[in-house]
Scaffold this motif. Sequence first.
Motif, PDB file in Angstrom:
ATOM      1  N   TYR A 311       0.836  -1.187   0.000  1.00  0.00           N
ATOM      2  CA  TYR A 311       0.000   0.000   0.000  1.00  0.00           C
ATOM      3  C   TYR A 311       0.881   1.252   0.000  1.00  0.00           C
ATOM      4  CZ  TYR A 311      -3.464  -3.449   1.496  1.00  0.00           C
ATOM      5  OH  TYR A 311      -4.279  -4.550   1.578  1.00  0.00           O
ATOM      6  N   LYS A 312       0.320   2.363  -0.449  1.00  0.00           N
ATOM      7  CA  LYS A 312       1.104   3.583  -0.620  1.00  0.00           C
ATOM      8  C   LYS A 312       1.687   4.099   0.691  1.00  0.00           C
ATOM      9  CE  LYS A 312      -1.238   5.197  -4.824  1.00  0.00           C
ATOM     10  NZ  LYS A 312      -2.051   6.280  -5.457  1.00  0.00           N
ATOM     11  N   TRP A 313       0.999   3.855   1.814  1.00  0.00           N
ATOM     12  CA  TRP A 313       1.528   4.329   3.096  1.00  0.00           C
ATOM     13  C   TRP A 313       2.740   3.518   3.542  1.00  0.00           C
ATOM     14  CZ3 TRP A 313       1.017   0.556   6.942  1.00  0.00           C
ATOM     15  CH2 TRP A 313       0.039  -0.425   6.746  1.00  0.00           C
ATOM     16  N   GLU A 314       2.986   2.374   2.891  1.00  0.00           N
ATOM     17  CA  GLU A 314       4.123   1.548   3.271  1.00  0.00           C
ATOM     18  C   GLU A 314       5.412   1.960   2.561  1.00  0.00           C
ATOM     19  OE1 GLU A 314       2.675  -2.756   4.426  1.00  0.00           O
ATOM     20  OE2 GLU A 314       1.667  -2.127   2.562  1.00  0.00           O
ATOM     21  N   TRP A 315       5.323   2.919   1.640  1.00  0.00           N
ATOM     22  CA  TRP A 315       6.551   3.526   1.106  1.00  0.00           C
ATOM     23  C   TRP A 315       6.494   5.052   1.194  1.00  0.00           C
ATOM     24  CZ3 TRP A 315       3.753   0.168  -2.261  1.00  0.00           C
ATOM     25  CH2 TRP A 315       2.933   0.797  -3.196  1.00  0.00           C
ATOM     26  N   GLY A 316       5.507   5.592   1.939  1.00  0.00           N
ATOM     27  CA  GLY A 316       5.488   7.015   2.262  1.00  0.00           C
ATOM     28  C   GLY A 316       4.780   7.900   1.267  1.00  0.00           C
ATOM     29  N   GLU A 317       4.126   7.313   0.268  1.00  0.00           N
ATOM     30  CA  GLU A 317       3.420   8.141  -0.707  1.00  0.00           C
ATOM     31  C   GLU A 317       2.100   8.655  -0.146  1.00  0.00           C
ATOM     32  OE1 GLU A 317       1.533   7.783  -5.230  1.00  0.00           O
ATOM     33  OE2 GLU A 317       2.924   6.259  -4.482  1.00  0.00           O
ATOM     34  N   ALA A 318       1.386   7.823   0.602  1.00  0.00           N
ATOM     35  CA  ALA A 318       0.168   8.229   1.296  1.00  0.00           C
ATOM     36  C   ALA A 318       0.511   8.430   2.770  1.00  0.00           C
ATOM     37  CB  ALA A 318      -0.921   7.177   1.134  1.00  0.00           C
ATOM     38  N   VAL A 319       0.341   9.655   3.256  1.00  0.00           N
ATOM     39  CA  VAL A 319       0.750  10.006   4.612  1.00  0.00           C
ATOM     40  C   VAL A 319      -0.498  10.275   5.450  1.00  0.00           C
ATOM     41  CG1 VAL A 319       2.196  11.502   6.023  1.00  0.00           C
ATOM     42  CG2 VAL A 319       2.789  11.095   3.621  1.00  0.00           C
ATOM     43  N   TYR A 320      -0.751   9.447   6.433  1.00  0.00           N
ATOM     44  CA  TYR A 320      -1.951   9.571   7.246  1.00  0.00           C
ATOM     45  C   TYR A 320      -1.687  10.416   8.486  1.00  0.00           C
ATOM     46  CZ  TYR A 320      -4.486   6.002   4.604  1.00  0.00           C
ATOM     47  OH  TYR A 320      -5.136   5.298   3.617  1.00  0.00           O
ATOM     48  N   ASP A 321      -2.681  11.232   8.866  1.00  0.00           N
ATOM     49  CA  ASP A 321      -2.601  11.942  10.147  1.00  0.00           C
ATOM     50  C   ASP A 321      -3.530  11.271  11.150  1.00  0.00           C
ATOM     51  OD1 ASP A 321      -5.219  12.804   9.681  1.00  0.00           O
ATOM     52  OD2 ASP A 321      -4.617  14.825   9.082  1.00  0.00           O
ATOM     53  N   GLU A 322      -3.673  11.875  12.331  1.00  0.00           N
ATOM     54  CA  GLU A 322      -4.421  11.256  13.415  1.00  0.00           C
ATOM     55  C   GLU A 322      -5.917  11.154  13.124  1.00  0.00           C
ATOM     56  OE1 GLU A 322      -3.923  15.636  14.717  1.00  0.00           O
ATOM     57  OE2 GLU A 322      -3.019  14.197  13.329  1.00  0.00           O
ATOM     58  N   ASN A 323      -6.412  11.911  12.151  1.00  0.00           N
ATOM     59  CA  ASN A 323      -7.825  11.880  11.805  1.00  0.00           C
ATOM     60  C   ASN A 323      -8.122  10.988  10.609  1.00  0.00           C
ATOM     61  OD1 ASN A 323      -8.550  13.848  13.830  1.00  0.00           O
ATOM     62  ND2 ASN A 323      -7.583  15.385  12.507  1.00  0.00           N
ATOM     63  N   GLY A 324      -7.114  10.292  10.129  1.00  0.00           N
ATOM     64  CA  GLY A 324      -7.299   9.428   8.982  1.00  0.00           C
ATOM     65  C   GLY A 324      -7.237  10.143   7.656  1.00  0.00           C
ATOM     66  N   ASN A 325      -6.878  11.434   7.685  1.00  0.00           N
ATOM     67  CA  ASN A 325      -6.741  12.194   6.445  1.00  0.00           C
ATOM     68  C   ASN A 325      -5.409  11.857   5.780  1.00  0.00           C
ATOM     69  OD1 ASN A 325      -9.188  13.606   6.895  1.00  0.00           O
ATOM     70  ND2 ASN A 325      -8.117  14.979   8.304  1.00  0.00           N
ATOM     71  N   VAL A 326      -5.386  11.865   4.458  1.00  0.00           N
ATOM     72  CA  VAL A 326      -4.198  11.504   3.702  1.00  0.00           C
ATOM     73  C   VAL A 326      -3.552  12.755   3.116  1.00  0.00           C
ATOM     74  CG1 VAL A 326      -3.295  10.135   1.785  1.00  0.00           C
ATOM     75  CG2 VAL A 326      -5.198   9.263   3.155  1.00  0.00           C
ATOM     76  N   ASN A 327      -2.235  12.873   3.370  1.00  0.00           N
ATOM     77  CA  ASN A 327      -1.406  13.958   2.821  1.00  0.00           C
ATOM     78  C   ASN A 327      -1.888  15.353   3.231  1.00  0.00           C
ATOM     79  OD1 ASN A 327       0.014  11.914   1.600  1.00  0.00           O
ATOM     80  ND2 ASN A 327      -0.790  12.276  -0.446  1.00  0.00           N
ATOM     81  N   SER A 328      -2.508  15.443   4.400  1.00  0.00           N
ATOM     82  CA  SER A 328      -3.009  16.731   4.878  1.00  0.00           C
ATOM     83  C   SER A 328      -1.891  17.668   5.296  1.00  0.00           C
ATOM     84  CB  SER A 328      -3.961  16.512   6.062  1.00  0.00           C
ATOM     85  OG  SER A 328      -3.260  15.919   7.152  1.00  0.00           O
ATOM     86  N   PHE A 329      -0.730  17.148   5.644  1.00  0.00           N
ATOM     87  CA  PHE A 329       0.396  17.987   6.062  1.00  0.00           C
ATOM     88  C   PHE A 329       1.636  17.710   5.212  1.00  0.00           C
ATOM     89  CE2 PHE A 329       0.588  14.078   8.366  1.00  0.00           C
ATOM     90  CZ  PHE A 329       1.926  13.811   8.650  1.00  0.00           C
ATOM     91  N   GLU A 330       1.400  17.231   4.020  1.00  0.00           N
ATOM     92  CA  GLU A 330       2.493  16.821   3.143  1.00  0.00           C
ATOM     93  C   GLU A 330       3.458  17.976   2.856  1.00  0.00           C
ATOM     94  OE1 GLU A 330       2.974  14.333  -1.043  1.00  0.00           O
ATOM     95  OE2 GLU A 330       1.193  15.566  -0.718  1.00  0.00           O
TER      96      GLU A 330
END
Length: 472
Positions: A311-330
């Motif tokens: 999955y993308k979060w396993e190589w850092g492309e999709a970055v999750y925050d504490e609310n489950g949002n993706v790439n919100s602070f990219e």
Amino acid sequence: MGENMKKTKLKQLAPATKLLAGCVLALVTMTACVGCDNNEEADSVTPTFANPIYSLVSAYGTTRYGEADPWVYLHSDGYYYYTATYGGVSSGFDRFVLRRAKTINLLDSADEAEEATIISATSGTGTGNFTGIKKFLWAPEIHYINGTWYLFFTAVPNDGAYGSWGVKNFIAKCTDTNPLTGTWTLCGRMQAVYGDTFDEDAIDSSTSLDTMDVTQFRYVGDSSQAWLMNLDGTAFKVGDQWYYAWAENLYDGSWADEGEESGDGVLTFGGVDHPDGAGTGAWSCILIGKVEDGSDFTHITHTRVLTAPQYKWEWGEAVYDENGNVNSFEDTIVRSSAVNVNEGPAFLNRNGKVFLVFSAGPCDATYCLGMLTASEDDDLCDVASWTKSTTPVFTTSVGNGVYGPGHCSFTTYKGYDVIVYHARQWPGLFSYYGRTTTYTTCTEGLYDPYRTGRAKVFTWKSDGTPNFGEAE
């Protein structure tokens, strides 16, 4: 070390333009079955911890590097035993320091915590304790098993056969009552085979998966692989069987690749294709095997791959925050090198289920935890027995200023289950050289020494899975 209340926190050291509120902390604790044999009654007030547990100080001559891969073990003597990976690349990750105290918060106290360096490495020349290893010393875990203290850790073999970064898993043991003052001896390097028996006489020359050492060979019969890494070894027991799990770099066409074509840029096992999302040609995977009785955890059989990045979060492309949002602070992240990473396995065993919690992604603010779930009655060396989370189970908390939590383990405190992990307190990466106030930015997480240990109580969901909540 100075009194805990007088220590200057790491956030006071960071550049004003880079500092974000929060604290960096990583303290790793684990038991093979958290809470299963815990006789403590839970307090009415849920405990909190003085994160970071291991603080950094700025006075000249007293600067402490941070620590990663922290580990805490609660022993029957009432002490919490604590160790971690110390230092940075400039210092070579060169020692294991062991501390103990009666509470988790006191582990950082000069007045209450006992401390000893149990293993120290000298680059290129072995160590004062063991002539078989040199830097880098990573991911220590201390366990007390059948009356003996064991230390599972990662280091570079001192024979030079694997290059300066060809780290391997090692095991040491101490039969004395107090592991801080006792004598540690090296059991050896962990070796694993695919088959169900371990033939030590045939292992070095074999080209058969059933008898060759799969922790040494990138391809069947190829012993000249300087960059083959395995690391982050851990042991746990389910029923009467001891298991050993670790992280290992696997490659397209390597022994574990079940794909029809070598060179297709895909790692296939368990009927699932794992893409090369990071474009590195390598996947850091979690492997598992059974411990051969009487081997001091150095001989592993029934080796199988359990998880690899898919999955993308396993190589850092999709970055999750504490609310489950993706790439919100990219846009605030300083990224490390892209890598396909599953590493740092840690186990929980509760209510008939086994949970393997692992770290994923690059060594920066994208680092997070994923999880596999199996029934304890299933074949734990069969990937089909496990279900993998499709999203991370523990992530960066922008609101709390805790970035890149990972490499966790578990313990108990006053009747509560506790997760311990390392993290940073800002989304950037910094290098700190010597005992000065000179900071520079960097783009490689391994060169940033400011991960430190944190601990928090976690709860359980109605479906019997752990709820780790928000990083603190």
